[in-house]
Design an enzyme around this catalytic site. Structure first.
Site: not given
Length: 141
Positions: A57, A60, A106, A129
């Site tokens: 991510c 984070c 996330c 995707c």
């Protein structure tokens, strides 16, 4: 503290922590991650990445997908058939654009990552995707 099966802290970030981490995002990264936008197809920097490693991510740094599950879907976005850890993806029903899709976010910072569709390859049949700007890549080794 919530910990995933693979040993990562999944404790949700506070709004203040998200804003602190978002301070260095570009306008496009902010539009996708925080405002649930989508980058244009075939323009993402990670689309043609063939290196071995892990996609994290951007906000984070939670590991999201391994290069082992990446495939060329022909859609113009980086695509994967399974997440790094099932607990590292949060699923939200998305009824925007006059259709029903499954948005993926996330679980730690709630950033928009992309969508998942049931038209991927074996063994899962899933196509995650992703927006390239939602991720950073860390090469193995």
């Amino acid at each position: 503290m919530a910990v995933s099966a693979s040993g990562y802290d999944l404790t949700p970030l506070t709004p203040a922590q998200v804003e602190e981490k978002a301070a260095d995002l570009t306008a496009e990264e902010r539009r996708v991650l925080l405002d649930h936008g989508t980058e244009h197809p075939f323009c993402g920097t990670l689309l043609d990445n063939k290196k071995a490693g892990v996609y994290h991510c951007r906000l984070c740094d939670l590991p999201l997908f391994s290069s082992d599950s990446k495939f060329d879907s022909g859609t113009g976005w980086p695509s994967f058939f399974q997440p790094f850890d099932p607990e590292h993806i949060r699923y939200i029903e998305d009824t925007s654009l006059g259709m029903t899709r499954t948005e993926i976010r996330c679980p730690r910072c709630d950033s928009h990552l992309g969508h998942v569709f049931p038209d991927g390859p074996p063994p899962t049949g899933q196509r995650y995707c992703l927006n390239s700007v939602a991720m950073v890549f860390t090469e193995n080794g």
